[in-house]
Design an enzyme around this catalytic site. Sequence first.
Site, PDB file in Angstrom:
ATOM      1  N   HIS A  89      37.178  33.723  39.290  1.00 28.46           N
ATOM      2  CA  HIS A  89      38.522  34.297  39.370  1.00 28.46           C
ATOM      3  C   HIS A  89      38.500  35.740  39.854  1.00 28.46           C
ATOM      4  O   HIS A  89      39.443  36.196  40.488  1.00 28.46           O
ATOM      5  CB  HIS A  89      39.217  34.228  38.006  1.00 28.46           C
ATOM      6  CG  HIS A  89      39.824  32.899  37.740  1.00 28.46           C
ATOM      7  ND1 HIS A  89      39.116  31.850  37.210  1.00 28.46           N
ATOM      8  CD2 HIS A  89      41.075  32.423  37.940  1.00 28.46           C
ATOM      9  CE1 HIS A  89      39.908  30.794  37.096  1.00 28.46           C
ATOM     10  NE2 HIS A  89      41.097  31.107  37.533  1.00 28.46           N
ATOM     11  N   GLY A  90      37.453  36.476  39.544  1.00 24.17           N
ATOM     12  CA  GLY A  90      37.456  37.863  39.979  1.00 24.17           C
ATOM     13  C   GLY A  90      36.153  38.555  39.667  1.00 24.17           C
ATOM     14  O   GLY A  90      35.441  38.179  38.731  1.00 24.17           O
TER      15      GLY A  90
END
Lengths: 351, 479
Positions: free
Chosen positions: B324-325
């Site tokens: 996701h990041g």
Amino acid sequence: MADCRLKSWRRHNRRAAFWLLGAFAASQLVLAVVVDQGSLEIRDPEYVLLQDKLRDREAEAPDNPVAVFLGSSRVAHGFDAARSRAESDATVFNFGIPGSGPYLQTVILDRLAQAGVRYDILVLEVLHTFYNATGPRSLDHSLLDGARLSAGEAAGLLHYGSPVRTGPLRRWFYARALPSNRHQAELRDALQIDVFRPGRGPTPPFEPIDPFGFRPLEIPTDKWEEFTALAHRQYDPYFARFRLDPAPWGRLLMAIDQARGAGADVVIVLMPEATGFRRLYTSDCRDGIAEMIRRLRDEVGVTVVDARDWVEDSGFYDHHHLLPPGAAAFADRFHSDALLPALERRAKSRN
Amino acid sequence: MLFCTGEYVLFLAAVVTLYWLTPWRRPRVWLLLVASFVFYASWNKWLALLVTATSVADYLIARGMDAVQRPRDRRGLLIASLVMNLGLLCYFKYTNFFLSSLYETLNALGASYTFHSLSIILPVGISFYTFEAINYTVDVYRGKMRAVRQLDYFLLFILFFPHLVAGPIVRAKDFLPQAARRKRWSWPRVGLGLGLLAVGAFKKLAIADRMGLFVDPVFAAPDQYSTVACWTAAIAFTLQVYCDFSGYSDMALGSAHLLGYKLVINFRMPFLSANISEFWRRWHISLSSWLRDYLFIPLGGSRHGFWRTQRNLLITMTLAGLWHGANWQFVVWGLLQGVLLAGHRIFQKLLEPLKGMREELATPLGTIVRIALTFASCVVSFVLFRAQSLRAGGDMLARMFIPADGLRTPLFMHAFWVSVGAVVIGHMFGRYLSASPFVWQRAWRNTPALVLGAAAAALIVLALVVRPGATRAFIYFQF
């Protein structure tokens, strides 16, 4: 049987799709009519706000003479009208609207007349860049937001000079074609959605405007250079040559006639500029503007106040918009040099 | 070019019109390829070229895998594809994260280095199309599908603009047959597509962007806000991220339907989940199923005993967090999801001998309690998802659990409750429609066309009117 059912299923979906498009188009049409014909608050909330404030000031002193100052952002941010009120028994109101040129000024005067708002002296800003036909397009073309006009008000744009009318008319058309997009913020406000707690949300778009219509600007000094560069990019091309554009000139004459028709005296003002702009005038441009002023004085018979060099450079942040001290200085001098004489002339003529 | 802008509406209308006016199947594919390239190039044309180049490489690698017979050669080609795809993903997305973490570690050990982040532009949607490319080459390697011969079909599978930048993560075996199939104009499909576009626009503009007004100021300075305001912001963010991403997915599905393609459903009323495992079967379905098939199962899945399963869950969800990041808060968020999933399995094991308790939990009241607890665990864990840093996330959680006075939410609460009500009604309606495969069709058929059309138009108008000012980028675009 199955084939029949399939056909009916297709027909049902086709109808639903067309109903979607039809209902959306109908909703936009209804909203467009409401915005255009029904609700000035949604179409032009800035005007309504100023008109309400003007009415309130008039109601506070119903016997006082009223002076209304129409103009662009130079006026809105550059004329501290409350100072004139303190100095005299006249009600002085700043009706400056950023981007307002000759076309919108005539619209405002029409609306004031329809709303029965009284004024005795009309002070009109003449920003020469609005009247200069040498550029690829006029400032009214670039700055006039057609969305704030009703269909009747926008109709005049059809005969407002070809390079002028296209921009505002296009904006008017888009706003009416899709009002839920262009007037979204106003509709949202009308529906009372996103009500911020006082002082906690984003600044409302037309704040802060003081009770006399003045919008004091506090610009951080580190932004001055950027805004100055922007102002020069926007206006420098208009200082090379000057040819009077007949369309805005016609509107200016119309505004003067409207004011006279309402029984008001008219004062024309050229707002202060810093030397950064004043030194840009070529002789051609200077002569052209002088000729326009001469015609206003001699042919139209109005008082013209050329205040371009009235305020020190330190009073501006971008060479043409005044900071609050500059706005105060200009208002003081305007009061003594232009407003009081105008009020005296009016009193004498009445006597 | 965001889905909910006028620019995209015009783009989509032009593409749909040209697409259906083109009478031949193959030129339609080429038209979609050009449109997809233009769509991606509206962000950055060089990165559009990069995506195209890596896709061509994947196509050639898969063709190579089909051509060679020796398992060793096939494995070598698969590794080449994985190294290329994951290498690019790591370079573009994680270089600065890894380097800054390395510098921080060295500094913690006594060294004194200053980290200057590298200026690397993150290609939009890289996490999504990388996973799509991987599922293709892995499936070809596993022999689950043959490598596609037509380069244009494969490029369309990767570049198809409705799913290019934020999914749903499409499987090659689902998409490629659709590219090859002849398509006919279908009014049911058009109706469905327009309906999905309307619902998606409403979710994004009317709810997600509005929730952002409650979320942003509180997460920026949680220590200034009261406990109630912090809980409000945390719940608002949970709704925001759901409506933002599911709204995007709905619009992606709707756009694809207008072009005769069907993408996978990404969300199924996730807030009606009665436990965290169910939540992950209903939330970002295309990602969770991808993780299951290409990470959890290859790690051993649940085939090697209880504790190995727990370990695999933790690894899978931690990597899902990192996907996701490139931040530690995403890693911790993923790990927390893994802990919750593992905890749920342990809880289920503990419940096995307790028949009475199991029956109690299965009652309507027990189900409501379980749904509420699952939602609460989502709200709390999503705080880390939104926080600017681990420390900020910790501050926010501390504020939520240790009662404190402070500022109230910046807006009056009615906008919050209306949005909560809209999500609840949407979930209940969705639950009713998905009760059986035929319910929604029956409901759709029995509802007058006028009502269907007017309802969709009303959603669009409402979305346009009540959206709070400028449209925000979709949250999942950053991934």
